[in-house]
Design an enzyme around this catalytic site. Structure first.
Site, short mmCIF file in Angstrom:
data_model
loop_
_atom_site.label_atom_id
_atom_site.label_comp_id
_atom_site.label_asym_id
_atom_site.label_seq_id
_atom_site.Cartn_x
_atom_site.Cartn_y
_atom_site.Cartn_z
N GLU A 187 58.79 88.87 62.33
CA GLU A 187 58.21 90.11 62.22
C GLU A 187 59.52 91.05 61.45
O GLU A 187 59.73 92.00 61.78
CB GLU A 187 58.04 90.91 63.24
CG GLU A 187 56.81 90.33 63.93
CD GLU A 187 56.32 91.07 65.46
OE1 GLU A 187 55.16 91.34 65.30
OE2 GLU A 187 57.17 91.27 66.06
N GLU B 235 49.75 85.98 65.60
CA GLU B 235 49.43 86.79 66.83
C GLU B 235 48.31 87.47 66.77
O GLU B 235 48.19 88.42 66.25
CB GLU B 235 50.74 87.66 67.09
CG GLU B 235 52.14 86.66 67.20
CD GLU B 235 53.24 87.69 67.66
OE1 GLU B 235 53.09 88.84 67.92
OE2 GLU B 235 54.37 87.26 67.50
#
Length: 702
Positions: free
Chosen positions: A256, A332
């Site tokens: 991320e 995710e």
């Protein structure tokens, strides 16, 4: 460049692995019958004679020839990705077979090793699979292969610089091998930053001992530390890649990163470090947003994946627009959410029906996915992370990482599990789901051991003799700056600052402190302290003949922020301490990490007392024991009535509790218990429950 691009040693090591693998595939497939293999080298089974020939020849080719052809560059720049995991326009291709990845996330470091097999079996029974054809020269086998995903926490594997832990609960090699025995494929997310609601996003606290540290950048000391860690980690992981007969099909580069920065040189550096250390399989990254930015600064061979909880069509369409002609992958798919202390409900969650509908949409768009989390587990010890809200309020994460996942914290199957399983059966590619699915394993048994009375206690100030000598300081410093743990600082637990003040002293002011604390005068509590804000408290009038009084300030690190633009947040007293407006000098600092060795020493010490006196005894340890007459089973410690502290089971820190909630009980897995006597200890910072008891139930107190 400030990092090693690809030196002779790195090129040679990778060359040995690649050449060795190629020779193995030829000799092992054409000459060796697979049933006549007798031992493993680098995770690959082969005949002894052929293995020796392959090893010697592979070493020569890999060490002396391949690095010269490469010319000091990373492998991918000359040859492209070397592994057998690749991408086509719509699919992943593993050893020539087009597959859809159906994966679930399990963190081995949040589950006791005795339960790894149970959790993996339940993942397999859910239908999280990729079907592939394992093709070798002249030998073809087809089998169903399942997939799961796991982070790797640097701060657990290197708790002190140069001291590495890869055994017990951190035996990642054993965890991956266990997955392979169950025909599971593995996606590894080694960081160095992982987020994961884990302290400092998995980065070691000792990095902050450097006052100039800049995390997740090309800052030379940071990259040097990453390289040293990767030098120990990847010799474990590289041989376990699918190209060499292992189960690992892909690695994630960082995590991320678009939410943190846009330094292409840093992402290239992490990418190169992995390739240089033998990673040949597919490389991916994951982001919840900023996909256009990610595409602009990532190495071109790295596959973009996306994270989200809602509106899957929008997120996957955005990914497709940014990265056309590549397979879609949700790294995710958030099946739930986590809790913070003093928060009535999680910021966001997903009920079973919503999770099932979202997964149905993901599959309808021919996307691969990873359920985050499939099973959350527990933030044992002091390892929980924290967040800041939009008002910069500090929000530490609770001990349970249940996450409202398909499996509960204790590994029990939920309605969400069953509904997602049905979606997979009915909507995943038919070739990807075995028919029939394995039966769902039963939930593990639970037991209630009743009310447990804590009959002994010891004030925290009486435990200081069990600690190393205190550090003398001119003024208080954060715990990370202490010259402890071989000069690397303190990462977790508590720190106690002690000084002497005159009888005339009236007011103490702390300009900045993180996170939670207790002030004591002459060992008696006088004030509760909290994070960030400047705070003051009055000193009570002392009626004795002493010229000076002992002032103690105990500060708890409640967990470092794991997701923010600025991660370099230290713990303890961070500013000045003023006595009546004047900076106070001359302090001592006690590092209180509550390590296993300390807890076992204090358990057998002779300073324990019976029942504390009426009133608030201040920070203290409480001890008891109870007997389990049969095989231990999972249980839940209901800590209702206690204020704030930590529970230890047979010397093991199972996590924090806090009366502000929402968590009211702590999960104790059976492998931490034993048949016969068991010792429980509580470190309570404020007021204990009256009477001093906890109850061990067969269900959590919700």
């Amino acid at each position: 460049m400030i990092y090693r691009r690809c030196d002779q040693r790195a090129s040679g090591t990778s060359g040995v692995i690649v050449a060795f693998s190629c020779l193995y595939r030829f000799f092992g497939s054409v000459i060796c019958h697979p049933r006549r293999t007798v031992y493993e080298y680098l995770g690959i089974r082969m005949n002894r004679r052929i293995g020796a020939v392959s090893l010697i020849t592979g070493f020569f080719l890999g060490w002396f020839l391949l690095p010269r052809f490469i010319g000091g560059r990373g492998f991918e720049s000359s040859f492209g990705p070397l592994g057998v995991t690749r991408t086509s326009k719509e699919d992943f291709v593993i050893k020539g077979d087009h597959v859809t990845i159906l994966s679930g996330a399990i963190h081995y470091f949040r589950v006791v090793p005795g339960y790894w097999n149970d959790r993996l079996l339940k993942l397999k029974a859910m239908g999280l699979n990729t079907v592939e054809t394992l093709a070798q020269l002249l030998v073809h086998r087809t089998f169903s292969c399942y997939c799961f995903c796991s982070y790797i926490p640097w701060n657990m594997h290197e708790p002190i610089p140069g001291h590495y832990e890869f055994s017990g609960m951190l035996d990642v090699r054993h965890f991956i091998r266990l997955a392979q025995k169950l025909d599971l494929h593995v996606i590894i997310r080694p960081g160095p930053y992982i987020c994961a609601e884990w302290d400092l996003g998995g980065l070691p606290g000792w990095l902050l001992h450097d006052p100039n540290m800049k995390l997740r950048t090309t800052h030379p000391p940071f990259l040097a530390a990453v390289e040293r860690y990767f030098d120990r980690l990847f010799p474990i992981l590289a041989p376990l890649q699918v190209s060499y007969g292992g189960p690992i099909i892909a690695f994630q580069v960082e995590n991320e990163y678009t939410a943190y920065g846009n330094d292409s040189a840093y992402m290239q550096a992490v990418h190169d470090m992995m390739r240089q250390r033998g990673v040949v399989e597919l490389l991916v990254t994951s982001d919840a947003g900023g996909l256009t930015d990610a595409a602009s600064f990532l190495p071109p061979e790295v596959l973009l994946t996306v994270n989200f909880q809602s509106n899957p069509k929008k997120s996957l369409t955005s990914l497709q627009n940014v990265q056309p002609n590549k397979p879609l992958m949700v790294m995710e798919y958030w099946t739930g959410w986590f809790h913070h202390w003093n928060e009535p409900a999680p910021e966001r969650s997903l009920n079973a029906a919503e999770a099932a509908e979202g997964l149905k949409t993901i599959l309808s768009m021919k996307s691969s996915f990873n359920l985050y989390m499939f099973h959350g587990g527990t933030n044992f010890g002091f390892m929980n992370g924290a967040n800041e809200d939009h008002q910069h309020s500090y929000l530490p994460t609770v001990t349970s990482y249940d996450y409202d996942a398909p499996l509960t914290e204790a590994g029990d199957v939920t309605d969400k599990y069953r509904m997602l399983r049905e979606v997979i059966i009915n909507n995943a590619p038919s070739s990807s789901v075995p028919n029939p699915l394995p039966d769902i394993p039963p939930d593990l048994p639970k037991a209630g051991y009743g009310v447990i009375d804590f009959s002994l206690y010891i004030p925290i100030v009486d435990t200081l003799n069990y600690l190393p000598e205190p550090v003398s300081l001119k003024y208080p410093v954060p715990m990370e700056m202490l010259p402890v743990n071989h000069g690397s600082g303190q990462s977790y637990g508590f720190i106690m600052y002690r000084t002497l003040v005159g009888n005339e002293a009236k007011e103490v002011t702390i300009s900045k402190m993180k996170d939670h604390g207790v002030a004591m005068l002459n060992f008696a509590p006088i004030a509760k302290l909290t994070w960030f804000a400047k705070q003051s408290f009055l000193l009570p009038v002392v009626k004795d003949n002493s010229d000076q009084q002992v002032l103690d300030i105990l500060v708890e690190n409640c967990g470092r922020i794991n997701y923010a633009k600025e991660l370099e947040s230290r713990k303890g007293i961070l500013g000045e301490v003023l006595i009546d407006g004047i900076q106070h000098l001359s302090w001592k600092a006690y590092s209180m990490e509550f390590k296993y060795s300390f807890m076992t020493s204090i358990e057998g010490g002779g300073l324990w007392k019976r029942t504390p006196p009426p009133g608030n005894p201040g920070p203290a340890l409480y001890k008891t024991s109870f007997i389990i007459k049969s095989h231990p089973q999972d249980t839940f410690a209901d800590v209702t009535g206690w204020s704030k502290g930590v529970l230890f089971v047979n010397g093991v820190n199972v996590g924090r509790y806090w009366s502000v909630g929402p968590q009211k009980s702590l999960y104790i897995p059976a492998p931490l218990l034993r048949r016969g006597p068991n010792t429980l200890m509580i470190f309570e910072q404020h007021m204990p429950r009256t009477p001093q008891t906890i109850t061990l139930h067969d269900l959590p107190n919700t």
